[in-house]
Design an enzyme around this catalytic site. Structure first.
Site, mmCIF file in Angstrom:
data_model
loop_
_atom_site.group_PDB
_atom_site.id
_atom_site.type_symbol
_atom_site.label_atom_id
_atom_site.label_comp_id
_atom_site.label_asym_id
_atom_site.label_seq_id
_atom_site.Cartn_x
_atom_site.Cartn_y
_atom_site.Cartn_z
ATOM 1 N NE ARG A 32 5.516 6.692 36.671
ATOM 2 C CZ ARG A 32 6.087 5.584 37.160
ATOM 3 N NH1 ARG A 32 7.375 5.384 36.990
ATOM 4 N NH2 ARG A 32 5.382 4.704 37.817
ATOM 5 N NE ARG A 89 -10.976 -0.960 16.547
ATOM 6 C CZ ARG A 89 -10.338 -0.788 15.390
ATOM 7 N NH1 ARG A 89 -10.985 -0.298 14.343
ATOM 8 N NH2 ARG A 89 -9.056 -1.094 15.272
ATOM 9 C CG HIS A 113 -7.389 3.899 14.304
ATOM 10 N ND1 HIS A 113 -8.384 3.131 13.743
ATOM 11 C CD2 HIS A 113 -6.362 3.053 14.555
ATOM 12 C CE1 HIS A 113 -7.965 1.874 13.654
ATOM 13 N NE2 HIS A 113 -6.751 1.806 14.145
ATOM 14 C CE LYS A 157 3.316 2.471 35.918
ATOM 15 N NZ LYS A 157 4.056 1.278 35.508
ATOM 16 C CD GLU A 203 11.669 0.134 30.927
ATOM 17 O OE1 GLU A 203 11.497 0.574 32.072
ATOM 18 O OE2 GLU A 203 10.998 0.505 29.949
ATOM 19 C CG LEU A 209 7.991 4.071 33.558
ATOM 20 C CD1 LEU A 209 7.016 4.924 32.761
ATOM 21 C CD2 LEU A 209 7.233 3.079 34.424
HETATM 22 N N1 PDD Z 1 5.530 -1.468 36.489
HETATM 23 N N2 PDD Z 1 9.589 -0.094 33.773
HETATM 24 C C1 PDD Z 1 8.414 -0.620 33.384
HETATM 25 C C2 PDD Z 1 8.227 -1.003 31.958
HETATM 26 C C3 PDD Z 1 7.387 -0.792 34.323
HETATM 27 O O1 PDD Z 1 6.200 -1.295 33.931
HETATM 28 C C4 PDD Z 1 7.602 -0.443 35.680
HETATM 29 C C5 PDD Z 1 6.549 -0.583 36.730
HETATM 30 C C6 PDD Z 1 8.854 0.086 36.036
HETATM 31 C C7 PDD Z 1 9.166 0.505 37.444
HETATM 32 O O2 PDD Z 1 8.485 1.699 37.783
HETATM 33 P P1 PDD Z 1 8.058 2.027 39.284
HETATM 34 O O3 PDD Z 1 9.276 1.935 40.106
HETATM 35 O O4 PDD Z 1 7.529 3.419 39.201
HETATM 36 O O5 PDD Z 1 7.018 1.009 39.690
HETATM 37 C C8 PDD Z 1 9.814 0.263 35.048
HETATM 38 C C9 PDD Z 1 4.366 -1.524 37.346
HETATM 39 C C10 PDD Z 1 4.684 -1.834 38.765
HETATM 40 C C11 PDD Z 1 3.357 -2.457 36.735
HETATM 41 O O6 PDD Z 1 3.167 -2.362 35.527
HETATM 42 O O7 PDD Z 1 2.724 -3.242 37.452
#
Ligand code: PDD
Length: 285
Positions: A51, A99, A101, A146, A178, A202
């Site tokens: 990922r 800096r 963009h 992410k 989520e 995510l």
């Molecule tokens: N966060 N959705 C979001 C917005 C997240 O930031 C996360 C995880 C998840 C869950 O994903 P996973 O199961 O792969 O950890 C869903 C991590 C843990 C963090 O930002 O600390």
């Protein structure tokens, strides 16, 4: 002595510095991963770094390491820092440049940093569950990446914490997407409901493990959008993330879910999930 990773080198934390011109610092221009460590072993590391590469590719940032090489870096941090129960945090920014963009030239390489830290399982929350608060999902439309840009998540989590809650649940146009750092699931009449893995969430690695556990346990799954009203009417609700595993949700905006205690499907999935951890610890060396 705590060793951190920075672009190919393992350095003591106190001796490591990052330029003010880092694009992560200016723009949040980068991506990250959090990988859990159980018994000194990385859990679902291939999925996490898969990922990670995909997030980097989606923001057009080539990375100099393969999944296997990233796993090697994470393993070295776990080993060198003697981490047994914890997690590895790894991020890549688009590097150091004045800096402006738009992207810097190809000569500017990504800044990759990582560390491993103690972080035991949150046993109290896993057993008792947490309260959550809903929040408007004001994030951008690429929540599948992410990204280091987490301002909307940070704001929502802060408001949830100030309201005495453990997590914020995002709602976009009436649909539950989520959590601020987790995925959300509901159970109604034995069927599991969760938002599909689109650009609006995510696709959590823990979420994927839970869906596999459901398949193995013949628990029906509906990966379809559902409303906040529907979530409020679920028999059970829980959240998942790398660090929170499967955490029951016992109230939403002060309204009790079910009878206010973790439900049977949630507890069953927690037990199956725990088995996947035990298996992973035995499989890897
Ligand atoms: N966060 N959705 C979001 C917005 C997240 O930031 C996360 C995880 C998840 C869950 O994903 P996973 O199961 O792969 O950890 C869903 C991590 C843990 C963090 O930002 O600390």
């Amino acid at each position: 002595m705590t060793l951190y990773f920075k672009n190919g080198e393992y350095t003591e934390k106190d001796k490591l510095s990052i330029s003010i011109d880092d694009r992560g610092y200016y723009f949040g221009d980068g991506v990250y991963e959090v990988i859990k460590v159980y018994g000194g072993k990385l859990y679902t590391a291939e999925e996490h770094f898969g990922r990670f590469l995909s997030s980097a590719q989606k923001i057009r940032m080539p990375l100099p390491y393969t999944v296997e090489e990233f796993i090697g870096i994470a393993e070295e941090l776990v080993r060198a820092n003697g981490i047994s129960e914890g997690h590895v945090y790894l991020q890549a920014t688009r590097g150091v440049a004045p800096r402006i963009h738009n992207f810097p030239g190809d000569e500017v390489l990504p800044m990759i940093t990582a560390y491993a830290i103690d972080n035991p399982q949150p046993l109290g929350k896993l057993e008792m569950g947490v309260a959550v608060r809903t929040a408007d999902d004001i994030r951008w439309l690429r929540c599948d990446i992410k990204s280091l840009n987490l301002l909307a998540n940070v704001m929502a989590k802060q408001e949830a914490v100030e309201a005495g809650c453990g997590e914020a649940v995002f709602v976009r146009d009436g649909i539950v997407t989520e959590g601020s750092s987790s995925n959300i699931f509901g159970v109604k009449d034995g069927i599991l409901y969760t938002h599909p893995a689109t650009n609006l969430i995510l696709n959590g690695i823990t979420r994927r493990v839970v869906l596999k556990c459901c398949a193995a346990e013949s628990i029906g799954v509906m990966e379809e959008p559902y409303t906040l009203e529907e979530l409020r009417g679920m028999d059970e609700v829980f959240l998942t993330s790398t660090t929170s595993e499967i955490t029951p949700i016992i109230s939403i905006d002060g309204e009790t879910v079910g009878d206010g205690t973790p439900g049977p499907v949630t507890s069953r999935l927690q037990r199956v999930f725990e088995k996947t951890i035990q298996q992973a610890m035995q499989e890897t060396n």
